[in-house]
Structures are given as C-alpha cells and as structure tokens.
Scaffold this active site. Structure first.
Site, PDB file in Angstrom:
ATOM      1  N   GLY A  72      63.948  61.610  58.541  1.00 54.28           N
ATOM      2  CA  GLY A  72      63.917  62.055  59.937  1.00 54.28           C
ATOM      3  C   GLY A  72      64.857  61.294  60.851  1.00 54.28           C
ATOM      4  O   GLY A  72      64.967  61.593  62.029  1.00 54.28           O
ATOM      5  N   GLN A  73      65.568  60.300  60.273  1.00 52.51           N
ATOM      6  CA  GLN A  73      66.463  59.525  61.126  1.00 52.51           C
ATOM      7  C   GLN A  73      67.585  60.412  61.637  1.00 52.51           C
ATOM      8  O   GLN A  73      68.047  61.303  60.940  1.00 52.51           O
ATOM      9  CB  GLN A  73      67.037  58.344  60.336  1.00 52.51           C
ATOM     10  N   SER A  74      68.008  60.120  62.836  1.00 55.37           N
ATOM     11  CA  SER A  74      68.885  61.082  63.509  1.00 55.37           C
ATOM     12  C   SER A  74      70.176  61.319  62.736  1.00 55.37           C
ATOM     13  O   SER A  74      70.729  62.403  62.763  1.00 55.37           O
ATOM     14  CB  SER A  74      69.186  60.627  64.928  1.00 55.37           C
ATOM     15  N   TYR A  76      70.476  61.525  59.580  1.00 53.13           N
ATOM     16  CA  TYR A  76      70.256  62.366  58.405  1.00 53.13           C
ATOM     17  C   TYR A  76      69.756  63.750  58.784  1.00 53.13           C
ATOM     18  O   TYR A  76      69.537  64.579  57.915  1.00 53.13           O
ATOM     19  CB  TYR A  76      69.238  61.723  57.464  1.00 53.13           C
TER      20      TYR A  76
END
Lengths: 190, 621
Positions: A72-74, A76
């Site tokens: 969920g990291q921006s 990715y």
C-alpha cells in the site's frame, strides 16, 4: 452442465479458482487480514510492510482464492493497476482510525473505480473498515460516507468493520465476497 | 569569546522554569470539517480545514517530527496565543497527533523558532524539541522540560554598574541616576541594559522609584535575544544523526551550540542582525550558513571563518529564505522572489501579484519534486519549481505559516496556519504531476533549448581574425562605397529631373503626372495621353503647355503630332488623343516618345516612352 457443476461443488472437487486483489493504503492491515485467513499454524505475529506484493491462498464456500496482497505504500500503488484485468473481486482495506488519510483512501478508490479494467466489469468489492478496536475509530457507516460509497452504483459492494488482529468481522466480509463472486461468475456464464 | 565557565553558570538546569509550566494532557477532538467534494483538477486533497483552531504563529515555529519514533509524524506548533492580551503571555507549545491536540506546554516567553533535534545517540531515535524564546533555548524531551540554554552575557558599562550599585546602597537620588544613565545612553558607545532603558522611559517619579526599589537588589545583566534558530548535523549527514543548534541573535552573532553538553562550539560575527538562517552540511566536515539580515544582505558563512565569505545585496528586506543545492531562493518585502547562486549571481526574479506572507520548501523525495511554496496576501499559494510557476492553490484566508512534509503516515502534506488562527492541511495527490510550462513568467520553454551550433571552421576563424585586425579599414571602405553609391544615385536623379524623363514632373510649383495608353490592334492605333495636375501646394492652374511626339517616320505616322494643351486645373485628369498608323509592312515595332513641354522652355517638363506593339498586317479586301 449447471447441475453437474453444483454436484461437483457439493462433493468438493473442482473448486473454482478465483483471483482477488487486496488493496488499501499502507498500514491499513491488508497483510494482517490475510494472515488471519491462513491456517492457524502458519500465522505469524509479526507483519512487516509489504514490498511489491505477496500471494496468499485460502478456501471459502467452495471457491479457491488466490489473493494478491498488494503493497500500500505510495510508490507501489501504481502496481495495483497491473492486476485489475485478471481479478474476480477486490478487497479494499481502510484504516478507520486514520482520519488524516481517509481522503487519500477515497482518492485511491476513485482511481481504482475509474480504471478501464474495473469500470467496465461488475466486480464485487468488499470494504473492511479495519482497526475498529481503536478508541476513536470511525464506524463502518462513517467510513462508507467518508469514502463516498453511495456514489458507487455499478458495482456490488459491501462494507464491514473488522479487527484483522483478532479476526472479528473478517469472515463475514470474505463470505459475502465468495457469494458475490459466485453469482457474478454464474451471471457471466449465462 | 565568552569563557566556558560563564556559560555553565548561565545554563542552569531547567528546574525553576518547570515550576510554572503546567502540563495539561489533553485529548480533545475537534469537529473536523472535511470537505467531501474534492476538486478533481486540483493536485491537492483538502484533508483538514479548521478555521477556528485559534493558532497564532509563524513559519519558523511549525515543525513536523516523529516525536515518539513510531513512524507517525506529529505536528508541533509554538503558539503565540492571543497577542492582544499582551503583556500577559499565553504562548504554548502544542503537539498534535492527526488533527487533534495531544499535549500542550506553557512557554514563559514568546517563541521565535522550534527545531526538533537529536541530542543523544540512544535507540529508538526520539528527538528533543528546542524552542527559542527571548534569550534562551528551552529543550523539551518527551514533551517534558529538560534544559534551558541561556545566551552568554554581554558587557555592561562600568558607569552603569556603578549607578545601580549606588542605587542598591541608597546613596544616589532618582534625578542624578536618570541624568547619568541618560548621558550614557546619549553617548551611545556601549548599549544600556534593558533595565536601564526601561528606567529611562519612565516619566512618573513614583513609578520610577518603585521600579528601582524592586530591581536594585537583582544582579544587572545584559543579554541578547534570539532571532532565528536552525539545526545542523554534527558528524554525520544521516537524517537522525546528532545535531547542533545554530542560533542567530539580536547582537549580530551566530552561535553554533552542541546539543549534548550545550557548549558554544563556534561563534560568527554577522554584520547585521540575522532574520532567517539556512544551514547545510555537517559541522565536523564542512558546513555553510546562509543568513539573511535586516540590512538587506544575505551573508554566507563557512566552516572555520568568523566573518562572512560572501555577501549578496537584495534590493529589499528578505521575508523568507529557502535553499535548493546551490540555489538560494529569497522572497522580499517588495513582493518579489529572487533566485541567487551561493556566489551571488542572480538567476531570475519574479514580481509576484501580492505581498509574500509565508514561504516554505517543498521537497517530495519519492517523486523528486522540489519547489518553493510562496503564500501571498491575495489568498493564493504559488508553487515555483525552478523559475516556473507550476501550481496555484487557492485558500480562503491569508496564510501566515506553512510547512511541507510528512504528517501522520502521509508523505506529502502541506500544513498551513491562517491569519485568523485556522489550521489547514492539504495532501498532495499521488497522481499529481507538475509541468514546467509557465505562461505567466519569463520566456517560453523552447527558448531554453540549445541551438545546435556547427563547429567553427578554419575559414570562419581566419575570417573573424581578419575582421578583428582590419576592422578600421573595412569600415572605411564600406563608408566610402556607401557615399559613392549615394552620390551616384543623386547624380542620376538630378539628370532625370533635368531631362524631364520621369513620369511625374516636379518643378517648383508645378507637378504633372503623365499616363499614356495605346488602344487597338494595328495598323491603326489610338494613343491616349492622360495628364493630371497633381500640385497640391498651389491651386493655380497650369497653362501654356503642349504635347509633342518623337518617332521614326519610316514606321509610324501620327495625326495629329502636335497637341495644344488647354488650361490644366488641379486634380482633374485630362485625356488627349492622337491616331498612330503603322506605315511599314515589316513586322516590327518601335518606341514613341511623348513630351509635355512648356512653350517658353526648351527642356520638356515630363516625358513618357511608349513601347508600341507589333501591328497586325493591313487587311485590304
């Protein structure tokens, strides 16, 4: 044909394989949720931030699920779009205690819904308003209005509040998703 | 350079201050007015709008820091409180988690800067908060008062010391004391202490008496005030490495203070009072300090030198200073934004539509986006990437403080404090892209593209060398030729005027235009000569003219070959006809010249040459 299929289903053979995509912002509890769905002995206590994506398998209501646990990291989040085409259902996890970023989650949802691979198909979406155990967390109704789910009319969707660490509410959501995927597959066959 | 001993005495443990600092742990949640309707075109999500947050602060008193080392960044604001209630000070250090107030500490004086710094090497890396206010830096560790660093004392005039000493012993009266101090103040060699200045301002004798009675037993001190504060990494460039504090003071010094033992490691003399600092580098290796001062200069200090290396003169007083690598971006009071190199060369200057109210640096590493945000008095925030205006954010109120960075778990948030105390938070959209196309300022982007200049050939080099050597000669030849050309032109013109060869005759007061036409196929032509008196100066008609023709008599015969011209009135076109018969049977043609002559002059007034067409043969049936 249909009779034979349901007979097989009943017997437990020939489980239909379906793909689901698990998305949501970082630290919303996607990996924890899937961790809870694992068999008891393979569950872990420590969940590290996902890099790229992980694959998980679980079975529910005669469907064999392959879950793509996306990071969920921006940086990715652009990867999510690559898996929309093959997916049969979407699990969208929201951290209901993070009021700062509920708007970011809404923005990501809008992007997901407007993607050509999603907007044209009827894909069931289940929303988990996760971390309901935290004191000042939003309720499922609050999350639903913050995400603007009233505006989602061309998809079947369901929201349930959950606690992925304890597993409360997770089974409900997954069961709804299985039945929704089944009915959408049946619809597609007809 | 003050001695070490004095610092030790000045910087005492923070015990006595913590007495009046009551901690009130609050966990109040404000009603948030999150705008659900987000503009799809905007690059920013409006995450939080609280116009009644009641925060009164400036940009240097806002800090974004992970106070508990838990991966979630807190917002720290040193709030001035309600300034209208001065001299009662309500300044508070407020810590927010998400958008709700987590904790607040009272401050004893108005703050001027808040810096989060690492002052130990313990794990997990929990930063301390340094709050500069008045002449001291207050350090808070885990949000508890921990240490107070006081600026070194300054020299006091012996006379002033004596005066207060006498006052203590009671053998000086008010008037004498006032006179001595006033003389000292007028002399202006050594500045007085705040106490003496306050005493001099008093007009009421009774009040002055009370003042002296109250203060005479307390030790006389003269201390400077802190105007700005920044942090500098001590021995490593890592983000969570040990820091030093860099402090600019009212008495035109810049101090570098070690954050572990609070000793002054370096002192720099600034030619004026610094108002904004920018610090880069590592203390132990090499560092640079940029200081914008109240005299309109930017000074550059480097390691190992007490005096500035470079000075850049601004045309106005700076209101904000940001640095990107070697580029310094300064906002000035005359609502202009400048970009300088550290060497002092100006790259560009923009005149902004309104006064600058706040500035902050936007450094969004995941996308490599670097820009400077400039809040203006017309409720706009302009984002400049290099010199291009890439975005304009509209806000509802004037922004007085801004900070861009991580807040909570979100990487790219812009925290804004408005004039009326509102707290606004905007989140940069993940999909936002900033294009370097700017129609407002400067030349188009195409102008930046370098032209592919071909390599210089030997011929070109020789030619330029020759031009350099023989420049004078070449110029002279060119001028000579030019003058010769002009002369020739003049001569020819004179000749044609004298011979009346041109179609418009122009004598002193007569101007006639001639126009001749040939009609017909031949052998019989009709020749029409049209004359017009075009003289505009005089309205007197032209008289005494005639038309005559010259032609080869073997080829043509004209009837008539002489025409008397009646009076020619200005502006009217007159037509005169004659018939030309081609009398030769050869297929040839010739020219006929038409002359308009004056009866009393031999030279024609004007003339025209008519190229006759080849005549058709005479068909006799």
């Amino acid at each position: 044909m249909g009779l034979l299929d349901s007979f097989f289903d009943w017997l437990g053979f020939g489980k239909r394989e379906v793909n689901v995509l698990v998305v949501g912002l970082d630290n919303s509890g996607k990996s924890s949720l899937l961790n809870y769905l694992r068999p008891r002995e393979t569950q872990t206590d420590f969940i590290a931030p996902t890099v790229g994506f992980n694959l998980e398998h679980f079975v529910c209501k005669g469907l064999s699920f392959t879950a793509f646990d996306m990071s969920g990291q921006s940086r990715y989040r652009t990867l999510w779009g690559n898996y929309y085409r093959t997916t049969n259902g979407i699990i969208f996890v929201v951290d209901s205690s993070d009021k700062t970023r509920i708007l970011v989650a809404r923005e990501e949802l809008q992007q997901l819904l407007s993607h050509p691979d999603i907007s044209s198909r009827n894909i069931p979406i289940v929303f988990f308003a996760n971390k309901m155990d935290i004191r000042d967390a939003l309720s499922d109704v609050g999350v639903s209005s913050a995400l603007g789910l009233d505006g989602v009319t061309n998809k079947s969707w369901h929201i349930c509040s959950s606690n992925a660490l304890k597993g409360e509410g997770v089974a409900d959501g997954i069961e709804w998703l299985s039945s929704a995927i089944k009915s959408s597959l049946d619809q597609a066959r007809r | 350079m003050p001695s070490n001993k004095r610092e030790k005495s000045a910087s005492r443990q923070y015990q006595e201050i913590s007495g009046n600092t009551n901690e009130n742990e609050t966990d109040q949640t404000r009603p948030t007015t999150t705008t659900a309707a987000t503009d799809t075109k905007s690059k920013w999500l409006s995450a939080h709008n609280d116009f009644v947050a009641g925060i009164n602060t400036v940009g240097s008193c806002v800090e974004l820091v992970d106070l508990y080392a838990e991966g979630s960044v807190n917002l720290v604001i040193a709030d001035f409180g309600n300034i209208l209630l001065m001299p009662k000070i309500q300044a508070k250090l407020k810590v927010f988690k998400e958008f709700s107030l987590l904790k607040e500490n009272n401050l004893s004086d108005l703050p001027c800067a808040v810096v989060a710094c690492y002052m130990d090497t313990l794990q997990p890396r929990i930063p301390a908060l340094a709050v500069a206010s008045g002449s001291a830096v207050f350090l808070f560790k885990s949000l508890r008062p921990y240490y107070k660093f006081v600026l070194p004392q300054m020299e006091i005039a012996q006379v002033e010391k004596d005066v207060w000493h006498k006052a203590r012993e009671g053998n000086i009266d008010m008037r004498a004391m006032h006179d001595v101090l006033n003389d000292l103040h007028r002399g202006g060699t050594v500045p007085l202490t705040h106490r003496s200045l306050a005493f001099l301002q008093m007009t009421n004798t009774n009040e002055a008496h009370q003042f002296v009675e109250h203060y005479k037993t307390i030790e006389l001190k003269r201390q400077s005030c802190i105007t700005c504060m920044k942090k500098l990494n001590k021995n490593s460039a890592d983000e969570d490495a040990l820091n030093c504090l860099v402090i600019g003071t009212e008495d035109q010094h810049i101090y570098i203070i070690e954050a572990q033992a609070f000793t002054i490691m370096a002192t720099m003399n600034c030619p004026a009072t610094p108002s904004f600092l920018d610090v880069s580098g590592v203390y132990d290796v090499e560092f640079r300090i940029l200081a914008t001062c109240r005299n309109g200069y930017i000074y550059l200090f480097r390691r190992g030198s007490e005096t500035p290396r470079n000075a850049i003169y601004l045309n106005s007083i700076a209101v904000g200073l940001e640095r990107f690598g070697k580029n310094i971006i300064v906002g000035c009071m005359d609502s202009s934004l400048h970009c300088y190199t550290t060497k002092g060369k100006r790259y560009w200057k923009h005149l902004l539509p309104a006064q600058i109210t706040a500035m902050c640096q936007i450094d969004y590493r995941p996308k490599g986006f670097q820009a400077v945000a400039v809040a203006l008095a017309n409720n706009e925030i302009h984002l400049y990437k290099d010199k291009f205006l890439v975005d304009v954010i509209q806000v509802e109120e004037n922004i007085y403080a801004m900070k861009f960075g991580k807040l909570g778990r979100e990487d790219a948030t812009l925290v804004m404090i408005t004039k009326n105390g509102g707290l606004l938070v905007k989140i940069l959209k993940r999909t936002a892209t900033f294009e370097e196309s700017d129609t407002l300022h400067g030349p188009p982007k195409e102008q930046q593209v370098k032209i592919d200049v071909p390599k210089r050939t030997k011929l070109y080099v020789d030619q330029t060398l020759r031009e350099k050597e023989q420049a004078e000669n070449m110029y002279r030849i060119f001028q000579q030729d030019l003058i010769r050309l002009k002369l020739l032109t003049g001569k020819e013109f004179l000749k044609s005027v004298q011979a009346g060869l041109n179609p418009i005759a122009k004598t002193k007061n007569e101007a006639i235009r001639i126009n001749a036409e040939v009609h017909g196929l031949g052998p019989r032509f009709k020749l029409t000569v049209k004359l017009q008196n075009t003289s505009s100066t005089s309205l007197t008609p032209i008289i005494d003219l005639f038309i005559s023709f010259t032609y080869d008599e073997n080829i043509y015969s004209l009837n008539p070959n002489y025409i008397e011209i009646p009076i020619l009135i200005t502006g009217i076109e007159y037509g005169f006809c004659t018939f030309v018969t081609c009398i030769t049977d050869k297929v040839i043609s010739d020219i006929i010249k038409v002359y308009v002559c004056r009866r009393d002059s031999s030279a024609p007034l004007i003339s025209a040459v008519i190229n006759m067409p080849v005549a058709e043969p005479n068909l006799s049936i």
